[in-house]
Write a protein that holds these residues in place. Structure first.
Motif, PDB file in Angstrom:
ATOM      1  N   UNK A 162     -71.938 -26.337 -50.749  1.00 45.54           N
ATOM      2  CA  UNK A 162     -70.540 -25.581 -50.494  1.00 45.54           C
ATOM      3  C   UNK A 162     -70.343 -25.806 -48.967  1.00 45.54           C
ATOM      4  N   UNK A 163     -71.506 -25.481 -48.114  1.00 44.38           N
ATOM      5  CA  UNK A 163     -71.266 -25.699 -46.644  1.00 44.38           C
ATOM      6  C   UNK A 163     -71.157 -27.069 -46.405  1.00 44.38           C
ATOM      7  N   UNK A 164     -71.894 -28.066 -46.792  1.00 45.12           N
ATOM      8  CA  UNK A 164     -71.792 -29.327 -46.712  1.00 45.12           C
ATOM      9  C   UNK A 164     -70.449 -30.003 -47.036  1.00 45.12           C
ATOM     10  N   UNK A 165     -69.871 -29.518 -48.067  1.00 47.08           N
ATOM     11  CA  UNK A 165     -68.511 -30.209 -48.452  1.00 47.08           C
ATOM     12  C   UNK A 165     -67.670 -29.670 -47.455  1.00 47.08           C
ATOM     13  N   UNK A 166     -67.568 -28.412 -47.054  1.00 49.55           N
ATOM     14  CA  UNK A 166     -66.316 -27.892 -46.304  1.00 49.55           C
ATOM     15  C   UNK A 166     -66.965 -26.860 -45.274  1.00 49.55           C
ATOM     16  N   UNK A 167     -67.801 -27.331 -44.172  1.00 51.99           N
ATOM     17  CA  UNK A 167     -68.493 -26.590 -43.242  1.00 51.99           C
ATOM     18  C   UNK A 167     -67.555 -25.435 -42.448  1.00 51.99           C
ATOM     19  N   UNK A 169     -64.700 -24.329 -43.528  1.00 51.32           N
ATOM     20  CA  UNK A 169     -64.041 -23.307 -44.223  1.00 51.32           C
ATOM     21  C   UNK A 169     -65.128 -22.138 -44.798  1.00 51.32           C
ATOM     22  N   UNK A 170     -66.427 -22.796 -44.970  1.00 49.91           N
ATOM     23  CA  UNK A 170     -67.495 -22.098 -45.470  1.00 49.91           C
ATOM     24  C   UNK A 170     -67.912 -20.907 -44.107  1.00 49.91           C
ATOM     25  N   UNK A 171     -67.726 -21.510 -43.071  1.00 49.94           N
ATOM     26  CA  UNK A 171     -68.237 -20.490 -41.900  1.00 49.94           C
ATOM     27  C   UNK A 171     -67.089 -19.464 -41.826  1.00 49.94           C
ATOM     28  N   UNK A 172     -65.906 -19.945 -41.908  1.00 52.42           N
ATOM     29  CA  UNK A 172     -64.715 -18.853 -41.776  1.00 52.42           C
ATOM     30  C   UNK A 172     -64.825 -17.887 -42.933  1.00 52.42           C
ATOM     31  N   UNK A 173     -65.013 -18.510 -44.229  1.00 54.40           N
ATOM     32  CA  UNK A 173     -64.986 -17.484 -45.100  1.00 54.40           C
ATOM     33  C   UNK A 173     -66.425 -16.328 -45.191  1.00 54.40           C
ATOM     34  N   UNK A 174     -67.328 -16.818 -44.650  1.00 53.07           N
ATOM     35  CA  UNK A 174     -68.775 -15.982 -44.597  1.00 53.07           C
ATOM     36  C   UNK A 174     -68.839 -15.270 -43.293  1.00 53.07           C
ATOM     37  N   UNK A 175     -68.113 -15.697 -42.158  1.00 50.86           N
ATOM     38  CA  UNK A 175     -68.312 -15.177 -40.969  1.00 50.86           C
ATOM     39  C   UNK A 175     -68.293 -13.617 -40.882  1.00 50.86           C
ATOM     40  N   UNK A 176     -67.344 -13.132 -41.360  1.00 54.57           N
ATOM     41  CA  UNK A 176     -67.357 -11.523 -41.406  1.00 54.57           C
ATOM     42  C   UNK A 176     -68.529 -10.837 -42.056  1.00 54.57           C
ATOM     43  N   UNK A 177     -68.840 -11.390 -43.111  1.00 50.57           N
ATOM     44  CA  UNK A 177     -70.035 -11.049 -43.977  1.00 50.57           C
ATOM     45  C   UNK A 177     -71.473 -11.260 -43.270  1.00 50.57           C
ATOM     46  N   UNK A 178     -71.560 -12.102 -42.382  1.00 48.27           N
ATOM     47  CA  UNK A 178     -72.689 -12.366 -41.619  1.00 48.27           C
ATOM     48  C   UNK A 178     -72.776 -11.393 -40.374  1.00 48.27           C
ATOM     49  N   UNK A 179     -71.625 -11.425 -39.906  1.00 49.99           N
ATOM     50  CA  UNK A 179     -71.855 -10.267 -38.665  1.00 49.99           C
ATOM     51  C   UNK A 179     -71.807  -8.784 -39.082  1.00 49.99           C
ATOM     52  N   UNK A 180     -71.243  -8.425 -40.312  1.00 48.26           N
ATOM     53  CA  UNK A 180     -71.386  -7.019 -40.880  1.00 48.26           C
ATOM     54  C   UNK A 180     -72.919  -6.919 -41.144  1.00 48.26           C
ATOM     55  N   UNK A 181     -73.577  -7.976 -41.825  1.00 46.96           N
ATOM     56  CA  UNK A 181     -74.862  -7.908 -42.250  1.00 46.96           C
ATOM     57  C   UNK A 181     -75.781  -7.909 -41.241  1.00 46.96           C
ATOM     58  N   UNK A 182     -75.521  -8.480 -40.218  1.00 50.84           N
ATOM     59  CA  UNK A 182     -76.610  -8.649 -39.187  1.00 50.84           C
ATOM     60  C   UNK A 182     -76.678  -7.701 -37.922  1.00 50.84           C
ATOM     61  N   UNK A 183     -75.696  -6.868 -38.009  1.00 51.25           N
ATOM     62  CA  UNK A 183     -76.091  -5.694 -37.329  1.00 51.25           C
ATOM     63  C   UNK A 183     -76.220  -4.307 -37.820  1.00 51.25           C
ATOM     64  N   UNK A 184     -77.141  -3.595 -37.425  1.00 48.31           N
ATOM     65  CA  UNK A 184     -77.386  -2.305 -37.721  1.00 48.31           C
ATOM     66  C   UNK A 184     -76.567  -1.383 -37.096  1.00 48.31           C
ATOM     67  N   UNK A 185     -76.192  -0.059 -37.830  1.00 52.95           N
ATOM     68  CA  UNK A 185     -75.234   0.645 -36.970  1.00 52.95           C
ATOM     69  C   UNK A 185     -76.039   1.287 -36.373  1.00 52.95           C
ATOM     70  N   UNK A 186     -75.612   1.641 -34.957  1.00 51.72           N
ATOM     71  CA  UNK A 186     -76.462   2.584 -33.900  1.00 51.72           C
ATOM     72  C   UNK A 186     -75.823   3.907 -34.139  1.00 51.72           C
ATOM     73  N   UNK A 187     -76.920   4.685 -34.219  1.00 50.15           N
ATOM     74  CA  UNK A 187     -76.575   6.106 -34.337  1.00 50.15           C
ATOM     75  C   UNK A 187     -76.702   6.847 -32.900  1.00 50.15           C
TER      76      UNK A 187
END
Length: 187
Positions: A162-167, A169-187
């Protein structure tokens, strides 16, 4: 690897931007072994500002899928680690090199292993003793493990296609998910 303060990094970046000294001369002036860190700090500063130069108080963790996507993008486009880091919003480009090495040496599974040595508590010592007693996996457990690895591989290949077909579009679609998954909430 030496740790440098935010003020020191900022001082060198500003001095470089004044245009009086290049990377190599700055490294020599301040006793750095080579100019690579200065080049990285300048690029990070230009992309992320002062925030990019700050040392992270908490370690960010990235999903295996995110790491695979980063490595795939880098291989597919021929981008450098620094360019790839900036594309994915990472301030620590050398981290990509460690992901690449781990993937080369241990495959997808190696990307999921936590870094560092876990603390050795009494509970951990007891479980370690139990593990040595029950070291052999049953045939069924081996098959389940193999199935899980195959499922992960198929899922990865689907996402890669999917990424190779439309890089973009793929990055845009998954951008928010990566950023939310990659950061731990700081308390």
């Amino acid at each position: 690897m030496a740790k440098y303060s935010e003020q020191f990094k900022l001082k060198l970046v500003k001095e470089y931007q004044e245009g009086k000294l290049g990377y190599n001369l700055l490294a020599k002036k301040y006793g750095l072994k080579d100019s690579t860190p200065i080049l990285r700090w300048v690029k990070v500063y230009e992309k992320f500002g002062v925030e990019g130069l700050k040392r992270k108080r908490h370690k960010e963790t990235y999903s295996v899928q995110f790491k695979l996507d980063v490595l795939s993008f880098m291989k597919r486009t021929g981008s450098s680690e620094t360019e790839t880091a900036h594309k994915f919003g990472l301030t620590n480009a050398p981290m990509i090199a460690s992901w690449k090495k781990a993937f080369r040496e241990g495959g997808t599974e190696a990307l999921g292993r936590p870094k560092g040595r876990p603390p050795m508590s009494e509970k951990a010592k007891n479980s370690k003793n139990k593990q040595t007693e029950k070291k052999e996996m049953t045939y069924e457990q081996k098959l389940e493990r193999e199935n899980e690895l195959l499922r992960l591989e198929v899922e990865y290949l689907k996402k890669l296609r999917a990424f190779q077909m439309d890089p973009e579009g793929y990055l845009e679609k998954h951008k928010q998910r990566y950023h939310s998954n990659s950061k731990k909430p700081s308390n």
